[in-house]
Write a protein that holds these residues in place. Structure first.
Motif, PDB file in Angstrom:
ATOM      1  N   ASN A   6       0.819  -1.205   0.000  1.00  0.00           N
ATOM      2  CA  ASN A   6       0.000   0.000   0.000  1.00  0.00           C
ATOM      3  C   ASN A   6       0.853   1.255   0.000  1.00  0.00           C
ATOM      4  N   ALA A   7       0.221   2.321  -0.394  1.00  0.00           N
ATOM      5  CA  ALA A   7       0.785   3.658  -0.331  1.00  0.00           C
ATOM      6  C   ALA A   7      -0.365   4.595   0.001  1.00  0.00           C
ATOM      7  N   ASN A   8      -0.044   5.724   0.569  1.00  0.00           N
ATOM      8  CA  ASN A   8      -1.071   6.686   0.971  1.00  0.00           C
ATOM      9  C   ASN A   8      -0.843   8.028   0.279  1.00  0.00           C
ATOM     10  N   ALA A   9      -1.929   8.702  -0.025  1.00  0.00           N
ATOM     11  CA  ALA A   9      -1.864  10.044  -0.597  1.00  0.00           C
ATOM     12  C   ALA A   9      -2.812  10.951   0.172  1.00  0.00           C
ATOM     13  N   ARG A  10      -2.374  12.173   0.417  1.00  0.00           N
ATOM     14  CA  ARG A  10      -3.238  13.190   1.026  1.00  0.00           C
ATOM     15  C   ARG A  10      -3.105  14.440   0.180  1.00  0.00           C
ATOM     16  N   TRP A  11      -4.243  15.024  -0.167  1.00  0.00           N
ATOM     17  CA  TRP A  11      -4.273  16.252  -0.960  1.00  0.00           C
ATOM     18  C   TRP A  11      -5.026  17.304  -0.176  1.00  0.00           C
ATOM     19  N   GLU A  12      -4.520  18.540  -0.159  1.00  0.00           N
ATOM     20  CA  GLU A  12      -5.189  19.652   0.509  1.00  0.00           C
ATOM     21  C   GLU A  12      -5.282  20.825  -0.455  1.00  0.00           C
ATOM     22  N   GLY A  13      -6.481  21.340  -0.622  1.00  0.00           N
ATOM     23  CA  GLY A  13      -6.686  22.505  -1.463  1.00  0.00           C
ATOM     24  C   GLY A  13      -7.189  22.154  -2.843  1.00  0.00           C
ATOM     25  N   ASP A  14      -7.293  23.196  -3.680  1.00  0.00           N
ATOM     26  CA  ASP A  14      -7.780  22.982  -5.040  1.00  0.00           C
ATOM     27  C   ASP A  14      -6.669  22.383  -5.907  1.00  0.00           C
ATOM     28  N   LEU A  15      -6.976  22.102  -7.161  1.00  0.00           N
ATOM     29  CA  LEU A  15      -6.028  21.422  -8.035  1.00  0.00           C
ATOM     30  C   LEU A  15      -4.741  22.211  -8.231  1.00  0.00           C
ATOM     31  N   LYS A  16      -4.845  23.457  -8.673  1.00  0.00           N
ATOM     32  CA  LYS A  16      -3.638  24.205  -9.028  1.00  0.00           C
ATOM     33  C   LYS A  16      -2.901  24.808  -7.841  1.00  0.00           C
ATOM     34  N   GLY A  17      -3.603  25.158  -6.793  1.00  0.00           N
ATOM     35  CA  GLY A  17      -2.945  25.782  -5.641  1.00  0.00           C
ATOM     36  C   GLY A  17      -2.686  24.821  -4.500  1.00  0.00           C
ATOM     37  N   GLY A  18      -3.257  23.662  -4.574  1.00  0.00           N
ATOM     38  CA  GLY A  18      -3.123  22.704  -3.482  1.00  0.00           C
ATOM     39  C   GLY A  18      -1.788  21.984  -3.491  1.00  0.00           C
ATOM     40  N   ARG A  19      -1.618  21.172  -2.469  1.00  0.00           N
ATOM     41  CA  ARG A  19      -0.414  20.370  -2.313  1.00  0.00           C
ATOM     42  C   ARG A  19      -0.802  19.033  -1.714  1.00  0.00           C
ATOM     43  N   GLY A  20       0.021  18.048  -2.000  1.00  0.00           N
ATOM     44  CA  GLY A  20      -0.233  16.736  -1.442  1.00  0.00           C
ATOM     45  C   GLY A  20       1.031  16.104  -0.915  1.00  0.00           C
ATOM     46  N   THR A  21       0.841  15.019  -0.183  1.00  0.00           N
ATOM     47  CA  THR A  21       1.963  14.214   0.275  1.00  0.00           C
ATOM     48  C   THR A  21       1.659  12.749  -0.022  1.00  0.00           C
ATOM     49  N   LEU A  22       2.717  12.012  -0.268  1.00  0.00           N
ATOM     50  CA  LEU A  22       2.636  10.585  -0.533  1.00  0.00           C
ATOM     51  C   LEU A  22       3.501   9.869   0.489  1.00  0.00           C
ATOM     52  N   SER A  23       3.073   8.685   0.887  1.00  0.00           N
ATOM     53  CA  SER A  23       3.901   7.898   1.787  1.00  0.00           C
ATOM     54  C   SER A  23       3.726   6.415   1.507  1.00  0.00           C
ATOM     55  N   THR A  24       4.778   5.682   1.778  1.00  0.00           N
ATOM     56  CA  THR A  24       4.748   4.223   1.708  1.00  0.00           C
ATOM     57  C   THR A  24       5.132   3.729   3.096  1.00  0.00           C
ATOM     58  N   PRO A  25       4.146   3.491   3.931  1.00  0.00           N
ATOM     59  CA  PRO A  25       4.413   3.215   5.340  1.00  0.00           C
ATOM     60  C   PRO A  25       5.275   1.980   5.601  1.00  0.00           C
ATOM     61  N   ASP A  26       5.138   0.951   4.794  1.00  0.00           N
ATOM     62  CA  ASP A  26       5.897  -0.274   5.057  1.00  0.00           C
ATOM     63  C   ASP A  26       7.391  -0.127   4.761  1.00  0.00           C
ATOM     64  N   SER A  27       7.726   0.643   3.729  1.00  0.00           N
ATOM     65  CA  SER A  27       9.133   0.743   3.340  1.00  0.00           C
ATOM     66  C   SER A  27       9.787   2.045   3.771  1.00  0.00           C
ATOM     67  N   GLY A  28       8.999   3.080   3.967  1.00  0.00           N
ATOM     68  CA  GLY A  28       9.567   4.380   4.279  1.00  0.00           C
ATOM     69  C   GLY A  28      10.192   5.053   3.063  1.00  0.00           C
ATOM     70  N   LEU A  29      10.016   4.465   1.863  1.00  0.00           N
ATOM     71  CA  LEU A  29      10.579   5.048   0.647  1.00  0.00           C
ATOM     72  C   LEU A  29      10.073   6.476   0.469  1.00  0.00           C
ATOM     73  N   LEU A  30       8.791   6.634   0.616  1.00  0.00           N
ATOM     74  CA  LEU A  30       8.191   7.967   0.557  1.00  0.00           C
ATOM     75  C   LEU A  30       7.637   8.255   1.951  1.00  0.00           C
ATOM     76  N   SER A  31       8.195   9.217   2.603  1.00  0.00           N
ATOM     77  CA  SER A  31       7.678   9.573   3.920  1.00  0.00           C
ATOM     78  C   SER A  31       7.300  11.046   3.881  1.00  0.00           C
ATOM     79  N   GLY A  32       6.067  11.305   3.511  1.00  0.00           N
ATOM     80  CA  GLY A  32       5.637  12.689   3.382  1.00  0.00           C
ATOM     81  C   GLY A  32       6.211  13.381   2.165  1.00  0.00           C
ATOM     82  N   THR A  33       6.503  12.638   1.118  1.00  0.00           N
ATOM     83  CA  THR A  33       7.033  13.218  -0.113  1.00  0.00           C
ATOM     84  C   THR A  33       5.978  14.113  -0.740  1.00  0.00           C
ATOM     85  N   ARG A  34       6.395  15.313  -1.092  1.00  0.00           N
ATOM     86  CA  ARG A  34       5.459  16.304  -1.620  1.00  0.00           C
ATOM     87  C   ARG A  34       5.224  16.127  -3.106  1.00  0.00           C
ATOM     88  N   TYR A  35       4.002  16.425  -3.497  1.00  0.00           N
ATOM     89  CA  TYR A  35       3.662  16.532  -4.911  1.00  0.00           C
ATOM     90  C   TYR A  35       2.616  17.613  -5.055  1.00  0.00           C
TER      91      TYR A  35
END
Length: 144
Positions: A6-35
């Protein structure tokens, strides 16, 4: 029963002005990586879904090629795989093409056998199968 990851994504705000984070809890590869919109459609630093699909495809392909070469009686010294994923914006965003590039050092294999195993791997690695709706090309080079 299979294996589930599994991996998790969180998005806050509208499409163009918003920001998100991605994480892969089991591996730690992505720990709050921004997109964000501009890391996907522009030049802002950060990751994007297409880059992550490319990483998954390159990793899956390299492992599957090693397995397939082993089944054919060859032990690779090294496999370097790269996947490039194109995002087309015509008619709405869609993955339009994937280009695999692989360079492998495999003792005692001839070019024809290597290309046959690589082509079979391109068609049958799990990520290639999952992405079968997208045209996939490959350049495979046997390094001596």
């Amino acid at each position: 029963m299979g294996i589930s990851r599994n991996a998790n994504a969180r998005w806050e705000g509208d499409l163009k002005g918003g920001r998100g984070t991605l994480s892969t809890p089991d591996s730690g590869l992505l720990s709050g990586t921004r997109y964000a919109f501009n890391s996907r459609f522009g030049q802002e630093k950060g990751t994007n879904p297409e880059e992550l699909v490319a990483a998954a495809h390159a990793g899956c392909f390299a492992m599957a090629l090693a397995a397939n070469l082993g089944e054919a009686g060859f032990t690779p010294e090294s496999i370097d795989a790269r996947a490039e994923v194109d995002l087309s914006l015509e008619g709405g965003p869609t993955l339009s093409q994937i280009r695999l590039t692989v360079e492998a050092r495999v003792p005692d294999i001839d070019e024809a056998k290597f290309r046959a195993v690589a082509e079979d791997t391109k068609q049958n690695c799990p990520v290639s199968k999952a992405l079968s709706a997208v045209p996939i090309t490959m350049q495979a080079t046997l390094v001596s």
